[in-house]
Design an enzyme around this catalytic site. Structure first.
Site: not given
Ligand code: NAD
Ligand code: IPM
Ligand code: MN
Length: 340
Positions: A133, A184, A217, A241, A245
Site C-alpha cells: 500500500y 508467506k 494460504d 485486507d 473480508d
C-alpha cells in the site's frame, strides 16, 4: 451514561451505503446518551465527480484535530469508469491512514449464530501504513509492448515492530492469549524474515502469549474450517485486507465487520469505519446492514473512554437475533435502540 464530555467527531459518510450506515450508527450512539458534536465532510466519489475534489492538505489538518473520525465508505461502483482506480482509495482513505499515521487497523470478529465461525471471537491486527500500500513502484514505457509495472512492498523494522507490539498487547489481554503471525515466508523471504524475527523478538516480552505462524494460504483454510484456533492474527497490510473480508464472511457476513484505524500514540484523530465498502448494488434500498458501522462506533467510544456506553451498545449488538434482511437498516437500528 455519558462521561459528560462532548466529543468532536468528523463524519465522512462517503458513497453508496456509507451515509446510510453512518447515520444509523450516530443514531445509536446518541440514543446511548453520548454527547457528540459532529461536523460532516462531503468527500468521496460524488464530491469528486461534482467538484474534482478529493482531499487537500488543509482539510487533512482540520480532520487531525477532531477527537475521532467516523467514515462510512468511499469508492465508485465496480465498473464505473468515470473515476480512475485508486483516485479515491489512495487520495482519500489511504491519505488519511498515512497522513494521520493510523498505523494499526484493528478488526475484531465474533461469529454470529448460524455462521461458520459461530461463537468464535478473534481479531485481525493489520499493519496499516506500509506493505504494497505504500505506493512504491511505477510504470515504465506505459502503453508500449515493452512496458514494465512494479509494485514494491515496504516493510520497515519501525513499522513492523510497532504493529507487532500492539498485537501482542491485544493478545495478552485475552483469556487465552494467542497470537498468530500470518505471512508467506516461504516465498516472500525478505519481508517474511523481518516479520518473523520481529515477532520472535517481541514475544520475549510477552511470555504469557502462545505464538503461532500460518502461511496466508493455509490461514484461508483455517479461517473457514477451524476459526477457533485464532486469538489475534497479526499480518501485513495486503494480507490483512484480504483476510478481513474472508473473516467477515465466515463470522456472519461483511455487514457485521467493524474496524478501527488507530493512531495509538494519539498524535491526531483515529478513524472508525466498517470493513465493507460502498456496496452500490444495495445503496438506497434500505437493505444495508448497519451493524458493522454500529460496532465501529463502539470501537470509537472505547477509544474516547466512553466505556459504559460502548459496552451497552456492544451487548445490544451481540444479543441481536433478528433477521437483518427482513428488518432492513432502519429496523435493525430501532431494534438496537429499543434494547439499549
Ligand atoms: P463492498 O464491500 O462494497 O461490497 C461487496 C459485497 O458485500 C456486495 O455484494 C455488497 O452488497 C455486500 N455488502 C457490503 N456491505 C454490506 C452491508 N453493510 N450490508 C449488506 N451487504 C453488504 O465491496 P466492493 O463491491 O468490492 O467495493 C465497492 C466500492 O467500495 C469500491 O469502490 C471499493 O473501492 C470501495 N471500498 C471502500 C471501502 C472503504 O471505504 N473502507 C472498503 C472496501 C471497498
Ligand atoms: C478496506 C478497503 C480499503 C483497503 C480500500 C478501499 C483502499 O478495502 O478498508 O479494507 O484496501 O484497505
Ligand atoms: Mn478491504
Amino acid at each position: 451514561m455519558s462521561n459528560e464530555r462532548t466529543h468532536r467527531v468528523a463524519v465522512i459518510g462517503g458513497d453508496g451505503i456509507g451515509p446510510e450506515v453512518t447515520a444509523a450508527a450516530l443514531e445509536v450512539v446518541r440514543a446511548a446518551g453520548v454527547a457528540l458534536s459532529t461536523t460532516s465532510y462531503e468527500l468521496g466519489a460524488e464530491r469528486y465527480l461534482k467538484d474534482g475534489f478529493v482531499l487537500d492538505d488543509a482539510t487533512l489538518e482540520e480532520l487531525r484535530g477532531f477527537d475521532a473520525i467516523m467514515l462510512g465508505a468511499v469508492g465508485p461502483a465496480i465498473g464505473d469508469t468515470r473515476i480512475p482506480g485508486g483516485v479515491l482509495e489512495r487520495g482519500l482513505l489511504l491519505r488519511l491512514r498515512f497522513g494521520l499515521d493510523l498505523y494499526i487497523n484493528y478488526r475484531p470478529f465474533r461469529g454470529v449464530a448460524g455462521s461458520l465461525a459461530e461463537g468464535c471471537e478473534f481479531a485481525i491486527v493489520r499493519e496499516n501504513t506500509e506493505g504494497p500500500y505504500a505506493g512504491e513502484g511505477g510504470i515504465l514505457r506505459r502503453g508500449t509492448p515493452q512496458e514494465v509495472a512494479t509494485q514494491g512492498s515496504v516493510n520497515t523494522r519501525f513499522g513492523v515492530e510497532r504493529c507487532v507490539r500492539y498485537a501482542f498487547e491485544r493478545a495478552a489481554s485475552l483469556a487465552s492469549p494467542t497470537l498468530t503471525l500470518v505471512h508467506k515466508t516461504n516465498v516472500l523471504t525478505f519481508a517474511g524474515d523481518l516479520w518473523s524475527r520481529v515477532v520472535n523478538e517481541v514475544a520475549v516480552e510477552f511470555p504469557e502469549v502462545a505464538v503461532d505462524y500460518n502461511h496466508v494460504d493455509a490461514a484461508c483454510i483455517y479461517l473457514v474450517e477451524n476459526p477457533q484456533r485464532y486469538g489475534v492474527i497479526v499480518t501485513d497490510n495486503l494480507f490483512g485486507d484480504i483476510l478481513s473480508d474472508l473473516a467477515g464472511a465466515v463470522t456472519g457476513g461483511i455487514g457485521f465487520a467493524a474496524s478501527a484505524n488507530l493512531n495509538p500514540a494519539r498524535t491526531g484523530a483515529s478513524l472508525f469505519e466498517p470493513v465493507h465498502g460502498a456496496a452500490h448494488d444495495i445503496a438506497g434500498s434500505g437493505k444495508a446492514n448497519p451493524l458493522a458501522a454500529v460496532s465501529s462506533a463502539v470501537l470509537m467510544l472505547e477509544h474516547l473512554d466512553e466505556v459504559e456506553a460502548a459496552q451497552r451498545i456492544a451487548r445490544a449488538v451481540a444479543d441481536f437475533d433478528g433477521d437483518v434482511t427482513a428488518l432492513g437498516t432502519d429496523g435493525v437500528t430501532k431494534n438496537l435502540i429499543g434494547r439499549l
